[in-house]
Design an enzyme around this catalytic site. Structure first.
Site, short mmCIF file in Angstrom:
data_model
loop_
_atom_site.label_atom_id
_atom_site.label_comp_id
_atom_site.label_asym_id
_atom_site.label_seq_id
_atom_site.Cartn_x
_atom_site.Cartn_y
_atom_site.Cartn_z
N ASN A 164 5.76 24.21 5.37
CA ASN A 164 5.70 25.57 4.81
C ASN A 164 4.52 25.79 3.86
O ASN A 164 3.95 26.89 3.83
CB ASN A 164 7.03 25.95 4.15
N GLU A 263 12.87 16.36 -2.28
CA GLU A 263 12.80 17.79 -2.62
C GLU A 263 13.28 18.54 -1.39
O GLU A 263 12.59 18.56 -0.36
CB GLU A 263 11.38 18.16 -3.01
N CYS A 297 10.48 27.07 -0.41
CA CYS A 297 11.80 26.58 -0.77
C CYS A 297 12.39 27.31 -1.97
O CYS A 297 13.58 27.34 -2.18
CB CYS A 297 11.72 25.08 -1.08
N GLU A 476 9.88 15.50 -9.65
CA GLU A 476 8.46 15.17 -9.65
C GLU A 476 7.76 16.19 -10.52
O GLU A 476 8.35 17.19 -10.94
CB GLU A 476 7.91 15.13 -8.22
P1 NAD Z 1 12.21 19.15 8.05
O1 NAD Z 1 13.21 18.41 7.25
O2 NAD Z 1 12.61 19.59 9.42
O3 NAD Z 1 10.89 18.29 8.26
C1 NAD Z 1 10.15 17.81 7.16
C2 NAD Z 1 9.42 16.55 7.56
O4 NAD Z 1 10.37 15.54 7.85
C3 NAD Z 1 8.54 16.69 8.79
O5 NAD Z 1 7.35 15.97 8.58
C4 NAD Z 1 9.39 16.07 9.88
O6 NAD Z 1 8.64 15.54 10.95
C5 NAD Z 1 10.09 14.97 9.12
N1 NAD Z 1 11.37 14.52 9.67
C6 NAD Z 1 12.30 15.25 10.35
N2 NAD Z 1 13.36 14.47 10.67
C7 NAD Z 1 13.10 13.23 10.18
C8 NAD Z 1 13.82 11.99 10.19
N3 NAD Z 1 15.03 11.88 10.75
N4 NAD Z 1 13.25 10.92 9.57
C9 NAD Z 1 12.04 11.02 8.98
N5 NAD Z 1 11.31 12.16 8.96
C10 NAD Z 1 11.84 13.25 9.55
O7 NAD Z 1 11.76 20.37 7.14
P2 NAD Z 1 10.76 21.55 7.54
O8 NAD Z 1 11.44 22.44 8.53
O9 NAD Z 1 9.44 20.97 7.86
O10 NAD Z 1 10.59 22.31 6.14
C11 NAD Z 1 11.45 23.32 5.71
C12 NAD Z 1 12.49 22.77 4.76
O11 NAD Z 1 11.84 22.14 3.66
C13 NAD Z 1 13.36 23.84 4.15
O12 NAD Z 1 14.69 23.38 4.10
C14 NAD Z 1 12.82 23.99 2.74
O13 NAD Z 1 13.72 24.50 1.79
C15 NAD Z 1 12.42 22.59 2.44
N6 NAD Z 1 11.43 22.52 1.37
C16 NAD Z 1 11.82 22.06 0.14
C17 NAD Z 1 10.90 22.03 -0.91
C18 NAD Z 1 11.29 21.55 -2.29
O14 NAD Z 1 10.39 21.28 -3.07
N7 NAD Z 1 12.57 21.42 -2.61
C19 NAD Z 1 9.60 22.46 -0.70
C20 NAD Z 1 9.25 22.92 0.57
C21 NAD Z 1 10.17 22.93 1.60
#
Ligand code: NAD
Length: 496
Positions: A164, A263, A297, A476
């Site tokens: 994102n 996060e 997020c 963090e």
């Molecule tokens: P996602 O969890 O689908 O993917 C994030 C990353 O994790 C990607 O690089 C993906 O390839 C990897 N991944 C997926 N499954 C995995 C597994 N089983 N093992 C290891 N790696 C794996 O998230 P997304 O769709 O890319 O991002 C959106 C989400 O991120 C939303 O839920 C949003 O709220 C959250 N987010 C949180 C913050 C925060 O600071 N709290 C910031 C930005 C986004």
């Protein structure tokens, strides 16, 4: 490598891993598609277990070869060179981010890349000025001792980031990890590999010692992400993404009892009291619900408005949401781009349908815009506002991660605090009021990691960042990052 905005360029490129100081291709690739019109912008290498193993071994070797022994001042200098390197290729980074995400060029310039650079510079400053704890101890036997704390690197840190805010969130982890003397293996999201690849080019151009920074591309579950978290040579995992992915990673790393920093997702609330500066609150909620097409997020998908101003607030937010210009990044009038992918749009549209089934009134939006041109092959939706749902509705409970909010009336401070806290998530909240004491009082009762009062998305990089409940583990930011990315040793010395 130079990226052009998606709309301007159609020549697919091959994005490779960066392992042990070299760009290497993999056996298989996958296409990276433009969210603006579905065209292919790059072919991306998919890291298999062999590539991950090579990257982890390279990181370990670089750690042993001397990176762990560099001084904080030397590492701060490296970080400044990295920041300068990004700055020197600012336009390439902007183009890469715009191509991958479809966001307005202005946002990529002022938020994504600018903050990416700021992340790196902030941690350069922090590591240069970091100080230690010191305690004098008087033991029961009358002896005197001093305690001081030393920091050591964790070793090899695995970094997994989402799509994102690609460069911003990637550097948020890479910079402090390197600053504390760790070597890294970092995997950006499969949806947004472009700016991370450019960052690897910067690392190469500035001559960062081989193996200190390794980039691997690929998918998550049962693929590169999981291979990385499973690798026994990783000492810690820092992850930003969905809560259920965090849960899967936690299970994978449990056997190795590895350090984790998570996060995760949110279902953030905005609370608007009747005493708020009305125009500022409307403008603030517009931003907090629709910035980056709701794909931050910290965005607020739940808005609670005190009853005396409820109808007026809904009408004002509707007017302003309808004035957002949904379109392609190369159109200067665009203020809201597409969602990241057709796949993510399917998820958001499923919530649009669910909201109607759950009894929502669709105040505006709730559908896909029709452009009559190439953008109809993209991943656009209209900014959407609902009212009329009970707090128990799934659309009010579950993270949607799109340009959508539900607005509900409330009658008292205690009531709204209870409703805000009645959530499985606990990332962020914003409170809009002109009563100083009320702002503080409400903020301290809200169960989230971050509360803004009369503000949203203002992040001083020295402050702690993270969430409670399903929204994360650990903090963090500032010294909290220094703590996570280092191993603390207390040294206790008898002096008398
Ligand atoms: P996602 O969890 O689908 O993917 C994030 C990353 O994790 C990607 O690089 C993906 O390839 C990897 N991944 C997926 N499954 C995995 C597994 N089983 N093992 C290891 N790696 C794996 O998230 P997304 O769709 O890319 O991002 C959106 C989400 O991120 C939303 O839920 C949003 O709220 C959250 N987010 C949180 C913050 C925060 O600071 N709290 C910031 C930005 C986004």
């Amino acid at each position: 490598m130079t990226f052009e905005p998606a709309a301007a360029s159609r020549a697919p490129r091959l994005l490779r891993h960066y392992i042990d100081g070299e760009f290497v291709a993999g056996a298989t690739t996958f296409p990276n598609l433009s969210p603006v019109d579905g065209t292919e912008i790059a072919q991306v290498c998919e890291a298999d277990e062999v590539a991950i193993d090579r990257a982890v071994r390279a990181a370990r070797a670089a750690q042993e070869a001397g990176w762990r022994s560099t001084t904080p001042a030397q590492r701060a200098d490296w970080l400044q060179r990295i920041a300068n390197g990004i700055e020197a290729r600012f336009d390439d980074f902007v183009a890469a981010e715009v191509a991958d995400t479809g966001r307005p060029v202005t946002q990529a310039r002022t938020l994504d890349i600018a903050r990416g650079i700021a992340n790196v510079r902030t941690f350069a400053d922090l590591v240069r000025t970091a100080h230690s704890e010191f305690f004098e101890t008087h033991a029961a036997d009358g002896s005197e001792l001093i305690n001081y704390v030393t920091r050591k690197p964790l070793g090899v840190v695995g970094i997994i980031s989402p799509w994102n805010l690609p460069l911003l969130l990637f550097t948020w982890k890479v910079a402090p990890a390197l600053a504390m003397g760790n070597c890294v293996v970092a995997k950006p999201s499969e949806e947004t590999p472009g700016s991370a690849t450019l960052l690897a080019e910067v690392m190469h151009e500035i001559g960062l010692p081989r193996g200190v920074f390794n980039l691997v591309h690929g998918h998550g579950a049962n693929a590169a992400g999981e291979f990385l978290t499973r690798h026994p040579g990783i000492d810690a995992i820092t992850f930003t993404g969905e809560s259920r992915t965090g849960s899967a990673i936690m299970k994978t790393v449990a056997d190795g009892v590895k350090d984790i920093s998570f996060e995760l997702g949110g279902k953030n609330a905005a609370v608007v009291f009747a005493d708020a500066d009305f125009d500022a609150a409307v403008a603030g909620v517009l931003k907090s619900s629709f910035t980056n097409a709701g794909q931050v997020c910290l965005c607020s998908e739940r808005v609670y408005v005190e009853r005396p101003i409820f109808e007026r607030f809904v009408a004002a937010l509707k007017t302003q949401a309808e004035a957002l210009q949904v379109g392609a990044p190369d159109d200067p009038s665009t203020t809201m781009g597409p969602l990241i992918s057709r796949g993510h749009r399917e998820k958001v549209l499923s919530y649009f349908r669910l909201a109607v089934e759950e009894g929502a009134t669709v105040v505006t939006g709730g559908k896909v815009p029709q452009f009559g041109d190439h953008r109809d092959h993209g991943a656009f939706v209209l900014p959407t506002i609902w009212t009329g749902l009970p707090d128990t509705a799934r659309c009010v409970k579950e993270e949607i991660f799109g340009p959508v909010c539900h607005i509900a009336p409330f009658d008292s401070e205690d009531e709204v605090i209870g409703r805000v806290n009645d959530s499985a998530y606990g990332l962020a909240a914003s409170v809009w009021t002109t009563q100083l004491a009320r702002g503080h009082r409400v903020a301290r009762q809200i169960e989230t990691g971050i509360v803004w009062v009369n503000a949203w998305f203002v992040r001083d990089l020295r402050t702690p960042f993270g969430g409670t409940k399903l929204s994360g583990i650990g903090r963090e930011g500032g010294r909290h990052s220094l703590d996570f990315y280092s191993e603390l040793t207390n040294v206790c010395v008898r002096i008398g």
